[in-house]
Motif scaffolding. Sequence first.
Motif, short mmCIF file in Angstrom:
data_model
loop_
_atom_site.label_atom_id
_atom_site.label_comp_id
_atom_site.label_asym_id
_atom_site.label_seq_id
_atom_site.Cartn_x
_atom_site.Cartn_y
_atom_site.Cartn_z
N CYS A 1 2.44 -5.20 -3.20
CA CYS A 1 3.38 -5.18 -4.33
C CYS A 1 4.73 -4.58 -3.95
O CYS A 1 5.69 -4.68 -4.71
N ASN B 1 5.09 -1.22 -3.30
CA ASN B 1 4.95 0.24 -3.47
C ASN B 1 4.09 0.79 -2.32
O ASN B 1 3.56 0.03 -1.51
N CYS C 1 1.73 -1.38 0.05
CA CYS C 1 0.91 -2.34 -0.69
C CYS C 1 1.63 -3.69 -0.71
O CYS C 1 2.85 -3.75 -0.52
N CYS D 1 -0.91 2.66 -3.37
CA CYS D 1 -1.34 2.18 -4.69
C CYS D 1 -2.83 2.42 -4.93
O CYS D 1 -3.66 2.27 -4.03
N HIS E 1 -1.20 -0.34 -9.47
CA HIS E 1 -0.07 -0.18 -8.56
C HIS E 1 0.75 1.06 -8.88
O HIS E 1 1.98 1.06 -8.70
#
Length: 423
Positions: A255, A257, A253, A260, A243
């Motif tokens: 996550c 972010n 993403c 990634c 990530h």
Amino acid sequence: MVTSPTWAVRPKTRGVVLDLIRAARVISRVELAAATGLTAPTISEVVRELIADGLVLEAGRGASTGGKPPVLVQLNPAARYSVGVQLERNTCVIVVVDLAGQPLARTSFRGAASMPPDQALPLVAAQVNTLLAAAGVDREKVLGVGLVSYGPQARDAGVLLTPQPTEAWLGYPVAQRLAERLGLPVLLDNDATAAAVGEYWLGTVDPRGTYGCIYMATGIGGGVVVAGEVYRGSSSNSVEIGHISIDVNGDECTCGNVGCLENYAGPSAVVRQALATPGLAQQLALDPAAQDFLTEFARIAAAANAGDPDARGLIERSARYLGCAAVTMTSLFDLDMIVLAGPSFAVAGSIYQARIQDEVDRRTFARQAHPVRVVPSVSGSDAAAIGGAVLVFRSELTHASPLLVAPADTPSGAEDQPPVDTT
Ligand SMILES: [Zn+2]
């Protein structure tokens, strides 16, 4: 559980000495004193306690250095056991290992993490119980279970902090619930961290070295170990190389972010790229609707090994991205070595290893100061599960990371039904 009497020596000191004996395989008391800086009487007392506890055995005599040949000591692999459970989106791998970190029994089954945790954990517990029985180990000697999975995690609380793969896993007390099911202590940790620690315990890396692990299963993770200690960061959610952004304008993403690495180099990305390559999906009989994309990824990796130019191009591209991440990791932590671990390196590992080594050799900041070796994990696909079991030993015996969650109630595993689709 095996309970030790109260000993005179502090647990931390016993842990340090035990870890040295494990790493050395056979060692004398004189060598232990030299390595620890402890006095000869203290070392004698610690070794006496470790022998009384069954953890260490005498192992004959070494070479004389003038006087009486020294008595050597070694770890007793059958003194304790632990269980490693790797819970992945697609597969759950369970191993029973001895104190030397050698697996005695192994099983895996599919589908656990796609269920809600209330359904999945009874299946996991049933498999652990079945495997412990099959391994024939004395349950009294089983120190606990190392449950390893992806992050982010609240490791101290034994809780996953991600709604992957389903919302029900977010905030669920996985370690506590599994401990209650099994009647054994359970710790939760990151799968890539576990894989990194496993290499250390199995004695395949220089215990004084600084090495990193790139772990690839369905996702991509990382771990760094400095002179035997895991680099944890603030909350043990460190070295998440899957990530890091490799494209500031990239897609968002899960996550939070953007751009990634995992979304360019991970197995699901490679499968997506293969499906978009004209003719390749038909040629490799890829299923666009497959839930288990690791199987599809393995087909592409096998075709790359066999010399298919399109498949080879996709794996090389994934390896180049991972090489970029390896360069970043090496330049951040000044690593001596990078270990490649996890099931997604199982088929085309040699292509990945060669490409990542090449990128590191050409681009790492300290390349003129020292070489960086890229090597496959000795534990291969099971590196995270074996590492999970090793984390239990470290927690209990060397006190490196005391995080086992004890079961609060009596075990309730009797009604568990074994799952289907065991591989
Ligand atoms: Zn991400």
